[in-house]
Design an enzyme around this catalytic site. Structure first.
Site, mmCIF file in Angstrom:
data_model
loop_
_atom_site.group_PDB
_atom_site.id
_atom_site.type_symbol
_atom_site.label_atom_id
_atom_site.label_comp_id
_atom_site.label_asym_id
_atom_site.label_seq_id
_atom_site.Cartn_x
_atom_site.Cartn_y
_atom_site.Cartn_z
ATOM 1 N N ASP A 52 0.866 -1.026 -0.001
ATOM 2 C CA ASP A 52 -0.071 -0.041 -0.070
ATOM 3 C C ASP A 52 0.896 1.261 -0.015
ATOM 4 O OD1 ASP A 52 -2.871 -1.345 0.746
ATOM 5 O OD2 ASP A 52 -1.427 -2.375 1.509
ATOM 6 N N HIS A 65 -10.661 -2.789 7.531
ATOM 7 C CA HIS A 65 -11.185 -3.599 6.484
ATOM 8 C C HIS A 65 -11.429 -4.988 7.173
ATOM 9 C CE1 HIS A 65 -10.589 -1.023 3.066
ATOM 10 N NE2 HIS A 65 -9.428 -0.951 3.426
#
Length: 334
Positions: free
Chosen positions: A48, A222
């Protein structure tokens, strides 16, 4: 469609398909990466990250270079979301140079980078990141959907997890995903699971590491990826996988549960982080959680594995190690 019903039904269908699948030889592409003379390998894990150096990406890259030099690493692993916010527009997109080539400039990082795709990568031109033209422009870049890196003492199995997630298909909201090469989805996922199961079963490496973008278990925003818990986790457990390594959540974490022998490691702190979210009901399972930027290192020998997490300043935040015997270490009388 009710998401729980859809996942349950899809899982049943996939299980049946896998049961019926013919026992063919595994066909995942394998990249050979020779270990060091002592049989060891060492590498960094980042996820990321691709934000043109912003959100401390450049600072993380600097520390990666320093740790990489100290460890004399063999390669770098990326857990996906390589280019934000919407992947690459084309093979000529300058974001690649601005987010990769110009950022990871340390001599120790001029090694192969083995990368999987994340959900943000799928929002752009997926074929651009997978293109051999890109690799010819930047020789470090080795990006495929699902593949194996065979380093003899350890095998790393890279899994394309984005197509597993129902929400990207059922509720994409205002996002557009590049599903070329994925449709029909059911057949694509069946192929991944079948080939991964066969590859894991046939592996003779002492250490098995699986890398994907999405978390199987996570305490961050998440959370657990239900589709991977249902479809992927049983295959990993049945084939004695040691580590599952992911990104997606922009944090660093280590989860170890009594229900699974696998260590669940998140390295998704390559740039934007600090989400201020934590949700985990069993504190004894959470060995380490850091809601910030950083990366991870792994060193593997014939009998030992050492994992270290670092923050954006290169400080050590968490260590974990384990050992195991090799079958050849046992002496059997004739």
């Amino acid at each position: 469609m009710d998401s729980k019903f859809g996942l349950r039904s899809f899982s049943i269908v996939m299980t049946l398909l896998l049961t019926m699948a013919p026992k063919l030889q595994a066909e995942l592409t394998t990249v050979e990466h020779a270990p060091n003379s002592d049989g060891s390998i060492s590498f960094l894990v980042i996820g990321d990250w691709g934000r043109r150096g912003l959100y401390n990406q450049s600072q993380v890259a600097l520390q990666m270079g320093r740790i990489g030099e100290k460890m004399d690493i063999d390669f770098v692993v990326s857990t996906g979301d390589n280019i934000y916010d919407n992947g690459m527009k084309s093979i000529d997109d300058p974001v690649f140079q601005l987010s990769f080539t110009n950022i990871y400039t340390s001599p120790s990082l001029q090694k192969p980078w083995y990368l999987v795709l994340g959900n943000h990568d799928y929002r752009g031109d997926v074929e651009a990141q997978l293109s051999p033209i890109l690799k010819s422009m930047e020789s470090r870049w080795i990006c495929m959907r699902s593949f194996i890196v065979d380093a003899e003492v350890a095998e790393l199995f890279f899994v394309d997890t984005t197509p597993f997630v129902d929400a990207y298909f059922i509720h994409p909201e205002d996002q557009t995903y590049d599903w070329r090469g994925v449709s029909p989805r059911e057949s694509y996922l069946q192929t991944i699971l079948t080939e991964l199961e066969m590859s894991l079963r046939e592996s003779r490496a002492n250490w098995k590491i699986v890398v994907g973008h999405h978390a199987i278990k996570s305490a961050s925003i998440h959370g657990n990826t239900k589709e991977l818990e249902s479809l992927l986790l049983p295959i990993l457990e049945a084939n004695k996988v040691d580590l599952y390594v992911n990104g997606h959540d922009h944090c660093l974490q280590h989860i170890s549960t009594s229900q699974s022998p696998i260590q669940f490691l998140t390295s998704g702190g390559g740039s934007k982080a600090w989400r201020g979210y934590y949700n985990w009901s069993k504190p004894e399972d959470m060995k380490f959680f850091y809601d910030g930027q950083g990366f991870m290192s792994v060193k593997v020998t014939r009998t030992e594995m050492n994992v270290v997490f670092y923050d954006v300043s290169g400080n050590i935040l968490h260590k974990w190690n384990t050992s195991k015997m090799l079958y050849t270490d046992f002496a059997f009388p004739m």
